[in-house]
Structures are given as structure tokens and as C-alpha cells.
Scaffold this active site. Structure first.
Site, PDB file in Angstrom:
ATOM      1  N   LYS A   1      78.632  95.332  11.631  1.00  0.00           N
ATOM      2  CA  LYS A   1      79.104  94.077  12.248  1.00  0.00           C
ATOM      3  C   LYS A   1      78.061  93.539  13.199  1.00  0.00           C
ATOM      4  CE  LYS A   1      80.041  95.747  16.612  1.00  0.00           C
ATOM      5  NZ  LYS A   1      79.176  95.403  17.743  1.00  0.00           N
TER       6      LYS A   1
ATOM      7  N   ASP B   1      85.792  99.607  17.965  1.00  0.00           N
ATOM      8  CA  ASP B   1      85.343  98.782  16.833  1.00  0.00           C
ATOM      9  C   ASP B   1      85.874  99.274  15.485  1.00  0.00           C
ATOM     10  OD1 ASP B   1      83.860  97.347  18.671  1.00  0.00           O
ATOM     11  OD2 ASP B   1      81.964  98.344  18.196  1.00  0.00           O
TER      12      ASP B   1
HETATM   13  O1  C5P Z   1      85.468 102.420  22.078  1.00  0.00           O
HETATM   14  P1  C5P Z   1      84.103 102.984  22.017  1.00  0.00           P
HETATM   15  O2  C5P Z   1      84.101 104.470  21.807  1.00  0.00           O
HETATM   16  O3  C5P Z   1      83.205 102.297  21.044  1.00  0.00           O
HETATM   17  O4  C5P Z   1      83.480 102.714  23.437  1.00  0.00           O
HETATM   18  C1  C5P Z   1      82.342 103.396  23.875  1.00  0.00           C
HETATM   19  C2  C5P Z   1      82.151 103.120  25.345  1.00  0.00           C
HETATM   20  O5  C5P Z   1      81.786 101.738  25.519  1.00  0.00           O
HETATM   21  C3  C5P Z   1      83.368 103.304  26.215  1.00  0.00           C
HETATM   22  O6  C5P Z   1      83.499 104.626  26.631  1.00  0.00           O
HETATM   23  C4  C5P Z   1      83.069 102.367  27.383  1.00  0.00           C
HETATM   24  O7  C5P Z   1      82.132 102.938  28.259  1.00  0.00           O
HETATM   25  C5  C5P Z   1      82.364 101.216  26.700  1.00  0.00           C
HETATM   26  N1  C5P Z   1      83.289 100.130  26.355  1.00  0.00           N
HETATM   27  C6  C5P Z   1      83.817  99.341  27.351  1.00  0.00           C
HETATM   28  N2  C5P Z   1      84.683  98.331  27.051  1.00  0.00           N
HETATM   29  C7  C5P Z   1      84.994  98.065  25.762  1.00  0.00           C
HETATM   30  C8  C5P Z   1      84.459  98.843  24.707  1.00  0.00           C
HETATM   31  C9  C5P Z   1      83.601  99.877  25.040  1.00  0.00           C
HETATM   32  O8  C5P Z   1      83.529  99.559  28.533  1.00  0.00           O
HETATM   33  N3  C5P Z   1      85.826  97.060  25.507  1.00  0.00           N
END
Ligand code: C5P
Length: 298
Positions: A8, A135
Site C-alpha cells: 500500500k 494496516d
Molecule cells: O499497528 P502497528 O503494529 O503497525 O503499529 C506499529 C507502531 O506504530 C505502534 O506500536 C505505534 O508506535 C505506531 N503507530 C501509531 N499510531 C498508529 C499506527 C501505528 O502510533 N495509528
């Protein structure tokens, strides 16, 4: 079972304040592009994961692997045996801001569902996906979608036409938490430019207007990604100088997405950019692309 899942790019990404759970509320327009990971799943004696591709060595094969975590979550949820061998053929840049790990998790959810004949609905798979990463639901959904919450709440976006993209890759990925933390620091020490709302992107998509879409691209994480990897600024400038309709860091970066006028322009842009030595590789891909789906049942 072979499942194909797309990369993406974020056409728009506005980041709100940090929440008490550490995530940030955001408004984003996800766009799936035709750059894929193929994930092959087969019943085995134990859960395992192997990876092939140029960047295979950068993908963890321990219990932190997102596809393997997806297998365990599905097994727990449906009461099946997690003994599945997962093989990932990586086409999506690793730690590149293109949701490669999320694509693998989405593919593993779809693959287990097909392998075990559990017939889970889209919403149930998306709910499991959201437990694995913000995601992952979009990796299942594909196409173009508005994401809210931490990115896991999706609404399909109406649009027409397809778009030609050039992805400019950089060596050494960026960690998503590091980029969000950098943005928090920048915001604490003074005002940081923010992108407005996704209206410009949504209107351009509805009208199928690539020129307007190129102008409307925006990402609040871009200044933070540039602070951590200053050469990204030169890469964005080079893309614009070479005639890209728009240039933006994808997600938390460091991959840069350049919008081309059409496929031929994309190929010309990619080869010109590759000659400048500012990026470690280029890919051309069109979007929107389908979400994770079975492409071969063995
Ligand atoms: O959800 P994901 O594992 O991809 O997120 C990785 C990190 O990215 C989270 O632990 C956080 O630090 C950051 N993040 C965030 N806000 C979001 C998505 C991700 O702060 N909406």
C-alpha cells in the site's frame, strides 16, 4: 494454497495526538498497488516460516513474524492445529512504509481460512487482522479506502481509473514506532506543518484526475521520516524535477511514492531516477489493486 497480498501507499495521512494506548488517531487514504508478496501455506508437522527474495534476510523468521502470528491467532480462534509451513516470496520492500508485514499477515489469515475451510466472513478476518497490526485490515480489503481510528477502521473510497506509481526504495528501513516518536518530539518542540483533510485526495479520486491527485498527496509523517533520513528530501525533489505529478513518503517511509502520468511515463521516471543514485532501487506498479486473495490452490 498460494495467497497474493498487495503493498500500500498512503495518498493522505494526517496524524492526530498520541493516545493513552500509545497509538495515534489518524485519517488516511490507503491505496493498494500491484506490488505483491506471495504467501504459500501447507499443512506441516509444526508451524514454520521461510522467506525468499532480495530482502529476505531482513524478515524475522522467529515468533515475531507477522504471518506466523496470524497462523497462531487463526488457529486459536477457530480451534485448528497451527502446524502450517508458511513460505513468503517477498516482492514488497521490507520496513519500507508499504505494509509488507501486514500484507503477509493478511495473506496468512486468508490462506488459513481456505486451508482449514473455516469460511470466516470479511469482518471477522478484519477483526483478527486488527489485533495483529493497524494496516492488516487494509491488506485484506485492498482497493482504495479511508482509514480512521489507528488505521484499522475502513470505509471504501469511490474512485475511477487506475494510477501509475513509481516506488523509490532506500537502503535501511525506518521503524514505524521510531517515526511516530520523532513526530511527537517535533510537535513538542514547536509547530510542525500538518496536512489538512483528505478532501482533495477524495475529490481527485472521484474524478479520476491524476494531476489533482498528485497535487493533493500529503503525509504528516513525512517531516519525521526526513528528520531520521535527510536524503529523502533530495529523493522527493528529484522525483518532482523529473516530472512526477506528485511525490510523497509512503506511510512511515522510507519508500517514496511518485505518481506518473501513465505507465510509459512511470517507466521513464523510474529509469531516470535509478540513474541518479539517490535510491537503492525502483519499482513500477499500478493501483488500485485487489486485497489478499487465493491465487492458487494446490
Ligand atoms: O499497528 P502497528 O503494529 O503497525 O503499529 C506499529 C507502531 O506504530 C505502534 O506500536 C505505534 O508506535 C505506531 N503507530 C501509531 N499510531 C498508529 C499506527 C501505528 O502510533 N495509528
Amino acid at each position: 494454497m498460494t495467497v497474493r497480498a498487495p503493498a500500500k501507499v498512503n495518498l493522505h495521512l494526517s496524524v492526530g495526538q498520541r493516545r493513552t494506548d500509545g497509538f495515534h488517531d489518524l485519517t488516511t487514504v490507503f491505496h493498494a498497488i500491484g506490488l505483491y508478496d506471495d504467501v504459500v501455506l501447507a499443512r506441516a508437522d509444526a508451524p514454520t516460516v521461510t522467506v525468499e527474495g532480495e530482502q529476505a534476510r531482513l524478515v524475522p523468521t522467529d515468533s515475531s513474524n507477522l504471518a506466523l502470528r496470524a497462523v497462531h491467532l487463526m488457529a486459536q480462534h477457530t480451534g485448528n492445529d497451527p502446524a502450517v509451513a508458511v513460505h513468503i516470496r517477498k516482492g514488497i520492500p521490507v520496513a519500507g512504509g508499504c505494509a509488507g508485514g501486514s500484507a503477509d499477515a493478511a495473506a496468512a489469515l486468508v490462506g488459513c481460512d481456505a486451508l482449514w475451510g473455516t469460511g470466516l466472513g470479511k469482518d471477522e478476518l478484519a477483526g483478527l487482522g486488527a489485533q495483529l497490526g493497524s494496516d492488516v485490515p487494509f491488506g485484506l480489503h485492498g482497493g482504495t479506502a479511508l482509514g480512521t481510528g489507528r488505521g484499522e477502521q475502513l470505509t471504501p473510497v469511490l474512485g475511477q481509473g487506475s494510477y501509475s506509481w513509481v516506488l523509490a526504495l532506500s537502503d535501511g528501513g525506518l521503524s514505524t514506532p521510531d517515526v511516530y516518536a520523532q513526530l511527537d518530539r517535533q510537535r513538542e518542540s514547536g509547530p510542525v506543518g500538518v496536512v489538512s483533510n483528505p478532501a482533495g485526495v477524495l475529490t481527485a479520486l472521484r474524478q479520476g484526475d491524476a494531476v489533482a491527485l498528485g497535487r493533493a498527496l500529503g503525509n504528516d509523517l513525512q517531516p519525521a521520516a526526513i528528520a531520521l533520513k535527510p536524503p529523502l528530501r533530495l529523493l522527493l525533489e528529484a522525483g518532482r524535477d523529473l516530472g512526477a505529478l506528485g511525490a510523497v513518503v509512503s506511510g512511515s517511509g522510507p519508500t517514496v511514492a511518485l505518481l506518473a502520468r501513465d505507465e510509459d511515463h512511470g517507466i521513464a521516471l523510474a529509469s531516470a531516477l535509478a540513474g541518479q543514485g539517490l535510491c537503492s532501487g525502483v519499482r513500477v506498479a499500478s493501483g488500485p489493486a485487489a486485497g489478499a486473495r487465493v491465487v492458487e490452490a494446490h
